[in-house]
Design a protein around this motif. Sequence first.
Motif, PDB file in Angstrom:
ATOM      1  N   GLY A  78      40.121  78.714  28.610  1.00  0.00           N
ATOM      2  CA  GLY A  78      40.974  79.791  28.122  1.00  0.00           C
ATOM      3  C   GLY A  78      41.119  80.944  29.103  1.00  0.00           C
TER       4      GLY A  78
ATOM      5  N   ASN B 261      44.882  81.342  33.520  1.00  0.00           N
ATOM      6  CA  ASN B 261      46.179  81.870  33.100  1.00  0.00           C
ATOM      7  C   ASN B 261      47.343  80.958  33.470  1.00  0.00           C
ATOM      8  OD1 ASN B 261      45.201  84.231  31.875  1.00  0.00           O
ATOM      9  ND2 ASN B 261      44.952  85.192  33.856  1.00  0.00           N
TER      10      ASN B 261
ATOM     11  N   PRO C 294      50.189  78.445  31.715  1.00  0.00           N
ATOM     12  CA  PRO C 294      50.746  78.221  30.374  1.00  0.00           C
ATOM     13  C   PRO C 294      50.377  76.859  29.814  1.00  0.00           C
ATOM     14  CG  PRO C 294      52.494  78.329  32.033  1.00  0.00           C
ATOM     15  CD  PRO C 294      51.215  78.593  32.737  1.00  0.00           C
ATOM     16  N   ARG C 295      50.203  76.830  28.499  1.00  0.00           N
ATOM     17  CA  ARG C 295      49.935  75.593  27.770  1.00  0.00           C
ATOM     18  C   ARG C 295      51.235  75.094  27.181  1.00  0.00           C
ATOM     19  NH1 ARG C 295      44.565  74.695  25.488  1.00  0.00           N
ATOM     20  NH2 ARG C 295      45.697  73.670  23.835  1.00  0.00           N
TER      21      ARG C 295
ATOM     22  N   ARG D 147      49.352  72.044  29.339  1.00  0.00           N
ATOM     23  CA  ARG D 147      49.160  71.824  30.776  1.00  0.00           C
ATOM     24  C   ARG D 147      48.048  70.817  30.986  1.00  0.00           C
ATOM     25  NH1 ARG D 147      44.483  74.567  31.121  1.00  0.00           N
ATOM     26  NH2 ARG D 147      44.365  76.512  29.999  1.00  0.00           N
TER      27      ARG D 147
ATOM     28  N   TRP E  31      48.894  71.410  22.551  1.00  0.00           N
ATOM     29  CA  TRP E  31      49.493  72.610  21.964  1.00  0.00           C
ATOM     30  C   TRP E  31      49.951  73.592  23.032  1.00  0.00           C
ATOM     31  CZ3 TRP E  31      45.605  74.320  17.589  1.00  0.00           C
ATOM     32  CH2 TRP E  31      45.583  73.340  16.599  1.00  0.00           C
ATOM     33  N   GLY E  32      50.964  74.370  22.688  1.00  0.00           N
ATOM     34  CA  GLY E  32      51.431  75.458  23.539  1.00  0.00           C
ATOM     35  C   GLY E  32      50.624  76.719  23.286  1.00  0.00           C
ATOM     36  N   ASP E  33      50.944  77.757  24.048  1.00  0.00           N
ATOM     37  CA  ASP E  33      50.253  79.043  23.907  1.00  0.00           C
ATOM     38  C   ASP E  33      50.496  79.695  22.549  1.00  0.00           C
ATOM     39  OD1 ASP E  33      49.042  79.158  26.456  1.00  0.00           O
ATOM     40  OD2 ASP E  33      50.927  79.820  27.351  1.00  0.00           O
ATOM     41  N   ASP E  34      51.585  79.317  21.893  1.00  0.00           N
ATOM     42  CA  ASP E  34      51.954  79.938  20.620  1.00  0.00           C
ATOM     43  C   ASP E  34      51.150  79.400  19.436  1.00  0.00           C
ATOM     44  OD1 ASP E  34      53.171  77.457  21.012  1.00  0.00           O
ATOM     45  OD2 ASP E  34      54.819  77.920  19.653  1.00  0.00           O
TER      46      ASP E  34
ATOM     47  N   VAL F  41      47.738  78.665  17.421  1.00  0.00           N
ATOM     48  CA  VAL F  41      46.349  79.088  17.248  1.00  0.00           C
ATOM     49  C   VAL F  41      45.765  78.288  16.090  1.00  0.00           C
ATOM     50  CG1 VAL F  41      44.840  81.043  16.723  1.00  0.00           C
ATOM     51  CG2 VAL F  41      46.899  81.404  18.096  1.00  0.00           C
TER      52      VAL F  41
ATOM     53  N   THR G 115      41.239  71.650  27.533  1.00  0.00           N
ATOM     54  CA  THR G 115      42.354  72.203  26.760  1.00  0.00           C
ATOM     55  C   THR G 115      42.264  71.864  25.273  1.00  0.00           C
ATOM     56  OG1 THR G 115      43.591  70.264  27.482  1.00  0.00           O
ATOM     57  CG2 THR G 115      43.986  72.294  28.689  1.00  0.00           C
TER      58      THR G 115
ATOM     59  N   TRP H 179      40.956  72.254  21.554  1.00  0.00           N
ATOM     60  CA  TRP H 179      40.342  73.247  20.668  1.00  0.00           C
ATOM     61  C   TRP H 179      39.148  72.608  19.958  1.00  0.00           C
ATOM     62  CZ3 TRP H 179      41.456  78.389  20.014  1.00  0.00           C
ATOM     63  CH2 TRP H 179      42.633  78.863  20.598  1.00  0.00           C
TER      64      TRP H 179
END
Length: 154
Positions: free
Chosen positions: A10, A13, A15-16, A18, A48-51, A53, A77, A79
């Motif tokens: 995490g 920096n 973008p996911r 990736r 998943w993308g950065d958006d 959670v 990457t 979770w």
Amino acid sequence: KQQILHYDDGFINFPRPRKPTSIAFIWAIDDFTKENGATVIIPKSHKWGDDRVPNRNTDELVPAVMKRGSCVCLLSTTWHGCGTNMTDKLRLAITNQHCEPFIRPQENQMLSALFEKVKELDPRLQSIVGYSIHYPFIEHSTGMHPLRAIQSKL
């Protein structure tokens, strides 16, 4: 107490989604059970993308239930987090991360070894404990090979 859900790189920096920058291995010293807080993994979360959670209440959490001596492997990457240990015993594990060379280690191994002892080591062992450079310049010290940089301190 359960661990916060997280992914291991995490701090990078990029973008996911990736490519992962590391891979983790968690070896069970004790059995991992749902009751003793086995690591929970969110399937396909590495895509998943950065958006996005995670939510412990709505996302699928798969406990890594395994016998002692077993191992689970996670992309950096993905979770995940420890579950809640509802027993009165500790659950022991060994976690090892293998990272891309440009990623700074979590623990500075170079400072863990006495400089006087490093000087006596075989060059291959010096490299293993961090006294080397990854071409062309990763892990230098003030623009020099680490062994040259500390010569004045020896």
